[in-house]
Design a protein around this motif. Sequence first.
Motif, PDB file in Angstrom:
ATOM      1  N   GLN A  15       5.307  13.114   3.794  1.00 48.95           N
ATOM      2  CA  GLN A  15       6.655  12.029   5.118  1.00 48.95           C
ATOM      3  C   GLN A  15       7.918  12.025   4.577  1.00 48.95           C
ATOM      4  OE1 GLN A  15       6.903   8.097   2.530  1.00 48.95           O
ATOM      5  NE2 GLN A  15       5.337   8.744   1.380  1.00 48.95           N
TER       6      GLN A  15
ATOM      7  N   VAL B 270       0.495   5.596   0.606  1.00 43.55           N
ATOM      8  CA  VAL B 270      -0.853   5.959   1.657  1.00 43.55           C
ATOM      9  C   VAL B 270      -0.283   7.865   1.588  1.00 43.55           C
ATOM     10  CG1 VAL B 270      -1.844   6.537   4.195  1.00 43.55           C
ATOM     11  CG2 VAL B 270      -0.934   4.672   3.064  1.00 43.55           C
ATOM     12  N   VAL B 271      -0.867   8.523   1.737  1.00 44.86           N
ATOM     13  CA  VAL B 271      -0.591  10.251   1.193  1.00 44.86           C
ATOM     14  C   VAL B 271      -1.394  10.542   2.608  1.00 44.86           C
ATOM     15  CG1 VAL B 271      -0.939  12.348  -0.235  1.00 44.86           C
ATOM     16  CG2 VAL B 271       0.433   9.873  -0.502  1.00 44.86           C
ATOM     17  N   PHE B 272      -1.240  11.961   3.508  1.00 43.44           N
ATOM     18  CA  PHE B 272      -2.117  12.229   4.446  1.00 43.44           C
ATOM     19  C   PHE B 272      -1.554  14.000   3.999  1.00 43.44           C
ATOM     20  CE2 PHE B 272      -0.684   8.758   7.492  1.00 43.44           C
ATOM     21  CZ  PHE B 272      -1.937   8.640   7.528  1.00 43.44           C
TER      22      PHE B 272
ATOM     23  N   ARG C  56       0.001  16.527   6.206  1.00 43.90           N
ATOM     24  CA  ARG C  56       0.825  15.720   6.455  1.00 43.90           C
ATOM     25  C   ARG C  56       2.253  15.345   5.339  1.00 43.90           C
ATOM     26  NH1 ARG C  56      -0.103  11.529  10.809  1.00 43.90           N
ATOM     27  NH2 ARG C  56      -1.852  11.844  11.431  1.00 43.90           N
TER      28      ARG C  56
ATOM     29  N   ILE D  55       0.549  -0.968   0.051  1.00 42.63           N
ATOM     30  CA  ILE D  55      -0.040   0.047  -0.809  1.00 42.63           C
ATOM     31  C   ILE D  55       0.935   1.611  -0.615  1.00 42.63           C
ATOM     32  CG2 ILE D  55      -1.440  -1.379   0.877  1.00 42.63           C
ATOM     33  CD1 ILE D  55      -1.246   0.591   3.866  1.00 42.63           C
TER      34      ILE D  55
END
Lengths: 270, 328
Positions: free
Chosen positions: B108, B101-103, B106, B99
């Motif tokens: 990374q 995941v992009v927030f 915030r 997977i």
Amino acid sequence: MRGHGLGLYWRLILASMTSQMQYKASFILSSLGQFAATAVEIAGVWALFSRFGNLEHWNIAEVCMFYGLVNVSFAISDAIGTGFDQFGALYVKTGHFDRLLLRPRSIFLQLIGHEFALRRVGRFSQGLAVLAWSIVTLEIDFTAYQVFMMLVTIVTSVCFFLGLFILQATLSFWSVETLEIMNTLTYGGVECAQYPMAIYEGWFRRIFTFVIPLACISYFPVIAVLGIDDPLGSSRLFQTLVPLSGPLFLGISIVLFQRVGVRHYTSTGS
Amino acid sequence: MSQIVVESLEKRFQVAERSPGFVGALSGVFRRRYRTVDALAGVDFRIDAGELVGYIGPNGAGKSTTIKILSGILTPSAGRCEIEGLVPWQDRKAHVRNIGVVFGQRTQLWWDLPVIESFELLRDIYRIPPSQYRTSSRELIDIMDLAPLLDTPVRQLSLGQRMRCDLVASLLHQPSILFLDEPTIGLDAISKLAVREFVKTLNRERRVTVILTTHDMDDIEALCDRIVVIGGGRILSDGTLASLRAKLRSERRIKLELLEPVAFDSPDVRVISAEGATLHLAFDPSVITTASLIKNIAESWPVKDIFIENPPIEELIAQLYAANRVNA
């Protein structure tokens, strides 16, 4: 850190050094600041001795051996343990810990790789200078055993202080405000171990031997380094073996962090 | 077999109730009272490989909790979840390889390092083979047009540039599923379009499954074949945008431009707003067909132009929450 893990550790550490070098002025000032702050402490020790002569049976050069070794060790742990030392503020409060969980590597490796804090060179160089002065003044003809015990002191002390940082990180899963309590153990521990444990009260010594094994990684092995008889009456064998409680303490802290702390986080969120 | 299977997923949180003031904080140290909150109260859905699903709901509906469980950050209180045959919270390291995941809130990336160094660190963290890294990074950097930004420290990037870099960062290890948590939040119009275009390409051409949470209904309309609406910890609706529209009040909209301002009145039609010669009307197609309504209006009024519109998706969602008594 298995096999490939060590490679990643160096990559992360190099990256952190590159980052720190972006702020050269900040690095220089904080290193100098730390050097000055810790130099004041040794000035205090010196003032004490010049006023009162010896501290019970201990002369200033002997005390400087305790002082130098604990400061060198603490500076090393402080430099490599920043990810744990500042865990609450950097990872829990910000929610950045989620990102660590999203990566296919161990949490411990990622946190120990957070930063190698170059600014700790301030305390390190000061401790090293005091240590060197002590060695020169005491004029000890070091045996291989004594040199070995000096290394044992440093390595096991680093383990112990890292263990404290990891314990502090574990607590910050529950409350970020526990930092002050833990500071009494870390910074308080350093202050306390700068002097030979024999000068303290019995109950105090027992706490820092059997509950929190500070004396096991500082006082007892340093007695062996100095090659003197322990006023508390411990044997050489005991002095050689008890430092193992440092790595043991680190191991327990890591297990608590992973099994209790991380598990608590994943079941409750931040 | 679906790629993502979620069955009766539940998550309860114990929330400490703190009394106000210093005394309250002090007593909280010794005795805490807890209140149980049902963040998820039985959530079911299945997602097939290659789907592009919008997962929407108000703040506190359980969106983030679902995403955190699916990505292996949180352990659920009850229920089942399998993604490509793995249980996210049990097989964390194996699962997170599949997977990205992009927030939106915030990054990374490493704040003080040039973008390219963050990419290379991720290559080592994910143990991406060098040859695979070379091809996939080159391709992604090209699509997102990042070449001019690669040597810039992340802290100097604009929000839109940073989001483009974050998207690439989350895809370097070629995951089969991408979670996007509010990827367009705070972005300007051009960056939003770039992000949407990229997500669309990724989904169409590489068959990456995308699960998108957003408050931006334009994202949903532009991207999602399927919309899952969550509220109060339950799935309120799951289907295409068209089926969501049909399920709710089937009201249609007409924008009418007349040759001159008049006092408009017509049977079966509700006037929503009138500004000079421009009118917004609403009608129910089950009461009167669109064709006959247009005919009626055209015969009775001096019409310059007529536009038929669908009600904005925000209104549909609001209706859905009202019908299910969810507090938005």
